[in-house]
Design an enzyme around this catalytic site. Structure first.
Site, PDB file in Angstrom:
ATOM      1  N   LYS A  54       0.846  -1.196   0.000  1.00 49.99           N
ATOM      2  CA  LYS A  54       0.000   0.000   0.000  1.00 49.99           C
ATOM      3  C   LYS A  54       0.885   1.251   0.000  1.00 49.99           C
ATOM      4  CE  LYS A  54      -3.896  -2.297   2.310  1.00 49.99           C
ATOM      5  NZ  LYS A  54      -4.661  -2.533   3.545  1.00 49.99           N
ATOM      6  N   GLN A  98      -4.157  -1.510   9.947  1.00 57.38           N
ATOM      7  CA  GLN A  98      -4.235  -2.833   9.317  1.00 57.38           C
ATOM      8  C   GLN A  98      -4.811  -3.858  10.290  1.00 57.38           C
ATOM      9  OE1 GLN A  98      -3.623  -3.307   6.076  1.00 57.38           O
ATOM     10  NE2 GLN A  98      -4.030  -5.504   6.132  1.00 57.38           N
ATOM     11  N   ASP A 121     -10.750   3.425   4.966  1.00 56.08           N
ATOM     12  CA  ASP A 121     -11.166   2.030   4.844  1.00 56.08           C
ATOM     13  C   ASP A 121     -12.694   1.892   4.917  1.00 56.08           C
ATOM     14  OD1 ASP A 121      -9.206  -0.009   4.476  1.00 56.08           O
ATOM     15  OD2 ASP A 121      -8.366   0.419   6.455  1.00 56.08           O
TER      16      ASP A 121
HETATM   17  N1  GUN Z   1      -7.155  -6.455   6.667  1.00 57.31           N
HETATM   18  C1  GUN Z   1      -7.637  -7.170   5.621  1.00 57.31           C
HETATM   19  N2  GUN Z   1      -8.166  -6.353   4.684  1.00 57.31           N
HETATM   20  C2  GUN Z   1      -8.017  -5.096   5.155  1.00 57.31           C
HETATM   21  C3  GUN Z   1      -8.370  -3.823   4.618  1.00 57.31           C
HETATM   22  O1  GUN Z   1      -8.947  -3.664   3.536  1.00 57.31           O
HETATM   23  N3  GUN Z   1      -8.017  -2.757   5.407  1.00 57.31           N
HETATM   24  C4  GUN Z   1      -7.415  -2.899   6.616  1.00 57.31           C
HETATM   25  N4  GUN Z   1      -7.155  -1.800   7.311  1.00 57.31           N
HETATM   26  N5  GUN Z   1      -7.094  -4.069   7.134  1.00 57.31           N
HETATM   27  C5  GUN Z   1      -7.392  -5.160   6.404  1.00 57.31           C
END
Ligand code: GUN
Length: 285
Positions: A54, A98, A121
């Site tokens: 990311k 995350q 998110d």
């Molecule tokens: N863990 C698995 N998928 C995601 C996501 O799209 N965002 C975040 N912050 N954590 C995750």
């Protein structure tokens, strides 16, 4: 005829190019550079790779990306203090924590601490509520990516039977809402669904997001169905597989996403998109 394979990487690259162009325009016109802060707590290997990818994607698009790597033993208070600091940082337009989090940290408390305006998110209950009410400001990245894939292959959603396998807050629930809002008839299945094969067999559009390697068998799939596999599972032999038995499914489906190279790249592209939109919302009207 075997299914056409959906190249999520290519679709994501096109979106990322458009975003990079918009980022440069925004910079030129307003001096604003979209900024993302990613918080990773602990040493989950997969999470580490996702966060790193990311960050790289953000920088490639001309955005600012900051990584905050906290030890697995961090306290909830330490994480909350960091979020508070980032909430007040005008150079940061998106905050990503995350998931999953270590056991001692209450996920709800953490997600609620992120300012809804910086929640790229879409996990804050305020943003989840707006999605439920049909007036979202921000869409969770993976469900958003799934919809963009369906659009990219010109898949008509209205009137279709859509089956979602998985009911998580991150994928299953929000993607079900997005499909319903686009007038699909949606069935949500999960690990305790009875006669799963029969339900999957009805799907014109199948979204597999249960997080269980190859649990959806290829011969369950309706001929010609569009199969979107959100799962990424590492097997003991090191192979990466989705939630769908790809080889068999490919013989019956009309379209199918591979793992890797399907939904994964789209999640990152939509994260960039959400961060850019969040930065644009700080412009005076
Ligand atoms: N863990 C698995 N998928 C995601 C996501 O799209 N965002 C975040 N912050 N954590 C995750």
């Amino acid at each position: 005829m075997p299914a056409k394979i959906i190249d999520g990487k290519k679709i994501a690259e096109q979106i990322r190019e458009e975003i990079a162009h918009e980022v440069s325009l925004l910079k030129k016109r307003s001096g604003i550079v979209p900024g993302l802060a990613a918080i990773l707590i602990g040493d989950n290997e997969a999470s580490g790779i996702y966060v790193r990818n990311k960050e790289i994607a953000c920088k490639k698009a001309g955005m600012v990306a900051e990584q905050y790597l906290l030890p697995a033993a961090s306290t909830e208070r330490e994480v909350l203090l960091l979020i508070e600091k980032l909430n007040h940082n005008p150079g940061i337009h998106g905050i990503l924590v995350q998931l999953p989090l270590p056991k001692q940290i209450d996920e709800r408390k953490i997600l609620e601490a992120v300012l809804p305006e910086k929640d790229i998110d879409g996990f804050h209950p305020f943003n989840m509520g707006k999605l439920l009410a049909g007036c979202p400001t921000v869409l969770p990245c993976t469900p958003f990516g799934v919809i963009r894939i369906l659009e990219a292959i010109d898949c008509k959603i209205e009137g279709k039977e859509a089956v979602v396998v998985g009911r998580s807050n991150i994928v299953g629930k929000p993607v079900s809402l997005l499909l319903m809002q686009r007038n699909a008839t949606v069935t949500v299945c999960h690990t305790r669904t009875a006669n799963l094969a029969e339900k999957v067999g009805r799907a014109d559009i199948l979204i597999a997001a249960a997080g269980r390697p190859e649990m959806v068998k290829g011969d369950w799939i309706k001929k010609g169905a569009v199969v979107i596999d959100v799962g990424i599972n590492r097997l003991a032999d090191g192979r990466l597989v989705g939630d769908v038995e790809f080889g068999e499914a490919q013989k019956r489906a009309g379209w199918i996403t591979p793992v890797p190279g399907g939904v994964g790249p789209m999640t990152i592209a939509m994260l960039l998109w959400n961060t850019l939109q969040s930065a644009k919302r700080t412009l005076p009207a």
